[in-house]
Design a protein around this motif. Structure first.
Motif, PDB file in Angstrom:
ATOM      1  N   GLY A 293      24.551  25.263 -23.292  1.00  0.00           N
ATOM      2  CA  GLY A 293      24.708  25.376 -21.896  1.00  0.00           C
ATOM      3  C   GLY A 293      24.559  26.505 -21.463  1.00  0.00           C
ATOM      4  N   LEU A 294      24.986  27.664 -22.211  1.00  0.00           N
ATOM      5  CA  LEU A 294      24.661  28.960 -21.706  1.00  0.00           C
ATOM      6  C   LEU A 294      23.354  29.585 -21.451  1.00  0.00           C
ATOM      7  CD1 LEU A 294      27.826  30.799 -23.288  1.00  0.00           C
ATOM      8  CD2 LEU A 294      27.556  30.592 -21.009  1.00  0.00           C
ATOM      9  N   ALA A 295      22.457  28.925 -22.577  1.00  0.00           N
ATOM     10  CA  ALA A 295      21.159  29.397 -22.546  1.00  0.00           C
ATOM     11  C   ALA A 295      20.726  28.873 -21.349  1.00  0.00           C
ATOM     12  CB  ALA A 295      20.478  28.755 -23.582  1.00  0.00           C
ATOM     13  N   VAL A 296      20.989  27.836 -20.712  1.00  0.00           N
ATOM     14  CA  VAL A 296      20.558  27.167 -19.507  1.00  0.00           C
ATOM     15  C   VAL A 296      21.373  27.801 -18.149  1.00  0.00           C
ATOM     16  CG1 VAL A 296      20.450  25.237 -18.042  1.00  0.00           C
ATOM     17  CG2 VAL A 296      20.106  24.894 -20.421  1.00  0.00           C
ATOM     18  N   PRO A 354      17.737  24.950 -25.212  1.00  0.00           N
ATOM     19  CA  PRO A 354      17.123  24.417 -23.859  1.00  0.00           C
ATOM     20  C   PRO A 354      17.106  25.252 -22.788  1.00  0.00           C
ATOM     21  CG  PRO A 354      19.458  23.974 -24.124  1.00  0.00           C
ATOM     22  CD  PRO A 354      19.220  24.504 -25.197  1.00  0.00           C
ATOM     23  N   LYS A 355      16.036  24.718 -21.909  1.00  0.00           N
ATOM     24  CA  LYS A 355      15.764  25.602 -20.754  1.00  0.00           C
ATOM     25  C   LYS A 355      16.393  25.000 -19.550  1.00  0.00           C
ATOM     26  CE  LYS A 355      11.150  24.937 -21.137  1.00  0.00           C
ATOM     27  NZ  LYS A 355       9.760  25.204 -20.938  1.00  0.00           N
ATOM     28  N   THR A 356      16.607  23.629 -19.651  1.00  0.00           N
ATOM     29  CA  THR A 356      17.176  23.037 -18.212  1.00  0.00           C
ATOM     30  C   THR A 356      18.202  21.919 -18.336  1.00  0.00           C
ATOM     31  OG1 THR A 356      15.797  21.018 -18.468  1.00  0.00           O
ATOM     32  CG2 THR A 356      14.962  22.823 -17.476  1.00  0.00           C
ATOM     33  N   MET A 357      19.035  21.952 -17.461  1.00  0.00           N
ATOM     34  CA  MET A 357      20.282  20.858 -17.429  1.00  0.00           C
ATOM     35  C   MET A 357      19.883  19.511 -17.893  1.00  0.00           C
ATOM     36  SD  MET A 357      22.923  22.514 -15.960  1.00  0.00           S
ATOM     37  CE  MET A 357      23.909  21.676 -14.769  1.00  0.00           C
ATOM     38  N   GLY A 358      18.482  19.124 -17.629  1.00  0.00           N
ATOM     39  CA  GLY A 358      18.113  17.776 -17.948  1.00  0.00           C
ATOM     40  C   GLY A 358      17.884  17.649 -19.468  1.00  0.00           C
ATOM     41  N   GLU A 359      17.879  18.898 -20.459  1.00  0.00           N
ATOM     42  CA  GLU A 359      17.599  18.808 -21.565  1.00  0.00           C
ATOM     43  C   GLU A 359      19.098  18.819 -22.201  1.00  0.00           C
ATOM     44  OE1 GLU A 359      14.826  21.942 -23.242  1.00  0.00           O
ATOM     45  OE2 GLU A 359      14.280  22.382 -21.247  1.00  0.00           O
ATOM     46  N   LEU A 360      19.963  19.076 -21.441  1.00  0.00           N
ATOM     47  CA  LEU A 360      21.315  18.745 -22.048  1.00  0.00           C
ATOM     48  C   LEU A 360      21.862  17.406 -21.802  1.00  0.00           C
ATOM     49  CD1 LEU A 360      22.685  22.179 -20.521  1.00  0.00           C
ATOM     50  CD2 LEU A 360      22.282  21.667 -23.268  1.00  0.00           C
ATOM     51  N   GLY A 361      20.974  16.605 -21.388  1.00  0.00           N
ATOM     52  CA  GLY A 361      21.401  15.326 -20.773  1.00  0.00           C
ATOM     53  C   GLY A 361      22.122  14.900 -19.651  1.00  0.00           C
ATOM     54  N   LEU A 362      22.025  16.031 -18.709  1.00  0.00           N
ATOM     55  CA  LEU A 362      22.818  15.884 -17.646  1.00  0.00           C
ATOM     56  C   LEU A 362      22.058  15.653 -16.549  1.00  0.00           C
ATOM     57  CD1 LEU A 362      24.964  19.374 -17.803  1.00  0.00           C
ATOM     58  CD2 LEU A 362      25.704  17.024 -17.998  1.00  0.00           C
ATOM     59  N   HIS A 363      22.493  15.076 -15.305  1.00  0.00           N
ATOM     60  CA  HIS A 363      21.627  14.557 -14.165  1.00  0.00           C
ATOM     61  C   HIS A 363      22.076  15.117 -12.827  1.00  0.00           C
ATOM     62  CE1 HIS A 363      19.859  11.495 -16.932  1.00  0.00           C
ATOM     63  NE2 HIS A 363      21.133  11.335 -17.251  1.00  0.00           N
ATOM     64  N   GLU A 364      21.094  15.438 -11.855  1.00  0.00           N
ATOM     65  CA  GLU A 364      21.402  16.077 -10.662  1.00  0.00           C
ATOM     66  C   GLU A 364      22.601  15.213  -9.908  1.00  0.00           C
ATOM     67  OE1 GLU A 364      18.845  17.901  -8.156  1.00  0.00           O
ATOM     68  OE2 GLU A 364      17.068  17.445  -9.507  1.00  0.00           O
ATOM     69  N   GLN A 365      22.765  14.174 -10.171  1.00  0.00           N
ATOM     70  CA  GLN A 365      23.987  13.409  -9.452  1.00  0.00           C
ATOM     71  C   GLN A 365      25.080  13.607 -10.112  1.00  0.00           C
ATOM     72  OE1 GLN A 365      21.265  11.789 -10.869  1.00  0.00           O
ATOM     73  NE2 GLN A 365      21.646   9.872 -11.908  1.00  0.00           N
ATOM     74  N   ASP A 366      25.338  14.417 -11.169  1.00  0.00           N
ATOM     75  CA  ASP A 366      26.423  14.788 -11.928  1.00  0.00           C
ATOM     76  C   ASP A 366      27.019  16.165 -11.500  1.00  0.00           C
ATOM     77  OD1 ASP A 366      26.284  12.747 -13.889  1.00  0.00           O
ATOM     78  OD2 ASP A 366      25.150  13.924 -15.140  1.00  0.00           O
ATOM     79  N   ILE A 367      25.984  16.847 -10.512  1.00  0.00           N
ATOM     80  CA  ILE A 367      26.631  18.217  -9.853  1.00  0.00           C
ATOM     81  C   ILE A 367      28.058  18.048  -9.102  1.00  0.00           C
ATOM     82  CG2 ILE A 367      26.066  19.902  -8.509  1.00  0.00           C
ATOM     83  CD1 ILE A 367      23.228  19.675  -9.289  1.00  0.00           C
ATOM     84  N   ASP A 368      28.184  17.099  -8.215  1.00  0.00           N
ATOM     85  CA  ASP A 368      29.262  16.948  -7.453  1.00  0.00           C
ATOM     86  C   ASP A 368      30.550  17.014  -8.359  1.00  0.00           C
ATOM     87  OD1 ASP A 368      28.004  17.383  -4.971  1.00  0.00           O
ATOM     88  OD2 ASP A 368      27.785  15.076  -4.611  1.00  0.00           O
ATOM     89  N   ALA A 369      30.675  16.033  -9.417  1.00  0.00           N
ATOM     90  CA  ALA A 369      31.704  15.739 -10.303  1.00  0.00           C
ATOM     91  C   ALA A 369      31.973  17.178 -10.956  1.00  0.00           C
ATOM     92  CB  ALA A 369      31.521  14.555 -11.248  1.00  0.00           C
ATOM     93  N   ILE A 370      30.965  17.809 -11.624  1.00  0.00           N
ATOM     94  CA  ILE A 370      31.154  18.912 -12.162  1.00  0.00           C
ATOM     95  C   ILE A 370      31.623  20.127 -11.304  1.00  0.00           C
ATOM     96  CG2 ILE A 370      29.670  20.780 -13.464  1.00  0.00           C
ATOM     97  CD1 ILE A 370      27.988  18.719 -14.338  1.00  0.00           C
ATOM     98  N   ALA A 371      31.276  20.012 -10.036  1.00  0.00           N
ATOM     99  CA  ALA A 371      31.820  21.018  -9.384  1.00  0.00           C
ATOM    100  C   ALA A 371      33.017  20.822  -8.753  1.00  0.00           C
ATOM    101  CB  ALA A 371      30.628  21.038  -7.786  1.00  0.00           C
ATOM    102  N   ILE A 396      23.222  26.899  -7.864  1.00  0.00           N
ATOM    103  CA  ILE A 396      22.997  27.319  -9.449  1.00  0.00           C
ATOM    104  C   ILE A 396      22.852  26.298 -10.153  1.00  0.00           C
ATOM    105  CG2 ILE A 396      23.835  28.441 -11.272  1.00  0.00           C
ATOM    106  CD1 ILE A 396      25.315  30.371  -9.205  1.00  0.00           C
ATOM    107  N   TYR A 397      23.634  25.201 -10.177  1.00  0.00           N
ATOM    108  CA  TYR A 397      23.445  24.190 -11.019  1.00  0.00           C
ATOM    109  C   TYR A 397      22.245  23.386 -10.789  1.00  0.00           C
ATOM    110  CZ  TYR A 397      28.408  24.140 -12.566  1.00  0.00           C
ATOM    111  OH  TYR A 397      29.724  24.608 -13.264  1.00  0.00           O
ATOM    112  N   ARG A 398      21.844  23.216  -9.383  1.00  0.00           N
ATOM    113  CA  ARG A 398      20.598  22.536  -8.976  1.00  0.00           C
ATOM    114  C   ARG A 398      19.167  23.160  -9.492  1.00  0.00           C
ATOM    115  NH1 ARG A 398      23.470  21.198  -4.289  1.00  0.00           N
ATOM    116  NH2 ARG A 398      22.693  23.114  -3.257  1.00  0.00           N
ATOM    117  N   SER A 399      19.453  24.666  -9.332  1.00  0.00           N
ATOM    118  CA  SER A 399      18.188  25.374  -9.660  1.00  0.00           C
ATOM    119  C   SER A 399      18.023  25.275 -11.389  1.00  0.00           C
ATOM    120  CB  SER A 399      18.486  26.944  -9.420  1.00  0.00           C
ATOM    121  OG  SER A 399      19.538  27.471 -10.291  1.00  0.00           O
ATOM    122  N   ALA A 400      19.061  25.021 -11.917  1.00  0.00           N
ATOM    123  CA  ALA A 400      19.062  24.940 -13.614  1.00  0.00           C
ATOM    124  C   ALA A 400      18.264  23.657 -13.781  1.00  0.00           C
ATOM    125  CB  ALA A 400      20.248  25.016 -14.297  1.00  0.00           C
TER     126      ALA A 400
END
Length: 418
Positions: A293-296, A354-371, A396-400
């Motif tokens: 996660g930190l790598a991303v 990984p390079k991106t949040m997607g490679e971690l299995g996350l989705h942009e719609q998850d951002i609000d809950a994480i935030a 930052i999450y979106r950019s990742a």
């Protein structure tokens, strides 16, 4: 250089076969019964657990088990350990593992001496001022928990992952045998190295200007990791490279890389923004490895904040990657800073991160809950290098989620030479 207090009481027993001396050391210190804290099987399969237990048996030190501690250790494991300590008269806590086992053990060590629920320490209701003694046998260099004053625990019921700090639970003795790490999977090795680099960077970008002696230590550690990691990924039994990584991991998080950089003499340098952002990701999905996660997220954070103090990033670029701007223009500064961030992320990616949040299995719609869990943990504004709002965190999450076009390290080095 700001005022600071540096405290590192851990005794380090480093080298081949040192785990076989655990029992003798425990007996010499007068301990009668240890709680061995470990994970989900590798220490058993490798024979390491049997060697540690045989060492205790030979020295006449009784022992009980707290087995099955998962990555991102959960508070229920801590509570189970506390019950065992109280029921069986444990006087020594002995994690055999990486940061997860050690952090779980730390929480058991201070939670067992507290009348309330151990989660109180992680939500600000209690502060750690005492703990049972801890010895540890390190198996995964990464978190630096073998000497740090940090402890991070997850609470699945609350979807929370929070930390607490206290010198009382720094391990008394750390047994560190690089040979134990020969069988680590490449992904785990890479995630561990990434976490070490992040520990150093959190302190480097602390909102405090240059502290040359500390900065040279910090940059030297990162350069050592960049040199050693490819060697162990190519040859997992390269003892010297494994030893460099194991020792660097400890130095990355025992506060030596932050001396003179904290805002308060007894505080820790940095706002730990990248760790805060990542903790909520791996609390949301506990299968996410912290280092991955930190790598991303750390490069994404860097790209978002560097303009707050370009000079600090230019110093990082020079000291770590030998990158300098070709002149003093804004464009040249941006090119140099961006090249350094790209090269750091290329190092992570070349290790298999990984390079991106997607490679971690996350989705942009998850951002609000994480935030929202980030807000509950950090408040509306957090950070030291650049104070971040929750909207900043979302950006930052979106950019990742974007896939940066990164050169390989070889390509980046070639470009620098040109």
């Amino acid at each position: 250089m700001n005022n600071f207090t540096y405290y590192s009481p851990t005794e380090f027993v480093f080298g081949r076969g040192v785990e076989e001396g655990v029992g003798a050391k425990a007996a010499a210190c007068g301990f009668k019964k240890a709680l061995i804290v470990y994970g989900k099987g590798s220490v058993v399969r490798s024979g390491l657990l049997d060697r540690v237990k045989a060492s205790l048996d030979a020295a006449g030190v009784a022992h009980a088990d707290l087995a099955g501690v998962r990555p991102n250790p959960e508070v229920e494991s801590v509570r189970a350990g506390i019950r065992t300590v109280r029921e069986q008269g444990i006087d020594l806590i002995l994690p055999v593992g990486g940061g997860s086992a050690i952090d779980c053990a730390k929480a058991v060590a201070f939670g067992a001496l507290y009348d309330g629920d151990v989660w109180d320490f992680f939500c600000g209701k209690a502060a750690v001022d005492r703990a049972l003694p801890i010895f540890c046998v390190l198996t995964i260099p990464a978190a630096g928990s073998e000497a740090s004053s940090s402890c991070v625990i997850s609470n699945d019921e609350l979807h929370a992952k929070r930390g607490t700090n206290g010198d009382a639970f720094r391990p008394a003795v750390a047994f560190m045998n690089p040979e134990i790490t020969f069988t680590l999977p490449p992904y785990q090795t890479a995630a561990g190295v990434t976490d070490m680099v992040a520990h150093i960077c959190e302190r480097w970008f602390s909102g405090v200007g240059a502290v040359p002696v500390t900065d040279h230590i910090a940059a030297g550690l990162i350069r050592t990791l960049i040199d050693a990691a490819p060697r162990v990924l190519e040859n997992p039994e390269d003892y010297d490279a494994r030893a460099d990584i194991m020792w660097a991991g400890m130095l990355a998080h025992n506060d030596i890389a932050g001396c003179g950089r904290a805002l308060a003499p007894k505080g820790r340098a940095g706002g730990w923004e990248s760790h805060g952002l990542e903790h909520e990701m791996s609390a949301f999905d506990t299968s996410i490895t912290h280092g991955a996660g930190l790598a991303v997220i750390m490069p994404a954070w860097m790209r978002f904040v560097w303009r707050e103090d370009p000079s600090r990033f230019l110093q990082f670029a020079l000291d770590v990657f030998d990158i300098e701007p070709i002149d003093e223009s804004d464009e040249a500064v941006e090119d140099a800073v961006t090249a350094a961030i790209d090269e750091l992320q290329a190092f992570f990616v070349d290790m298999g991160m990984p390079k991106t949040m997607g490679e971690l299995g996350l989705h942009e719609q998850d951002i609000d809950a994480i935030a929202e869990t980030l807000r509950a943990t950090k408040g509306d504004v957090f950070g030291a290098f650049k104070p971040l709002t929750i909207d900043d965190a979302k950006a930052i999450y979106r950019s990742a989620f974007a896939d940066p076009a990164l050169p390989s390290l070889d390509e980046a080095d070639g470009a620098d030479e040109e």
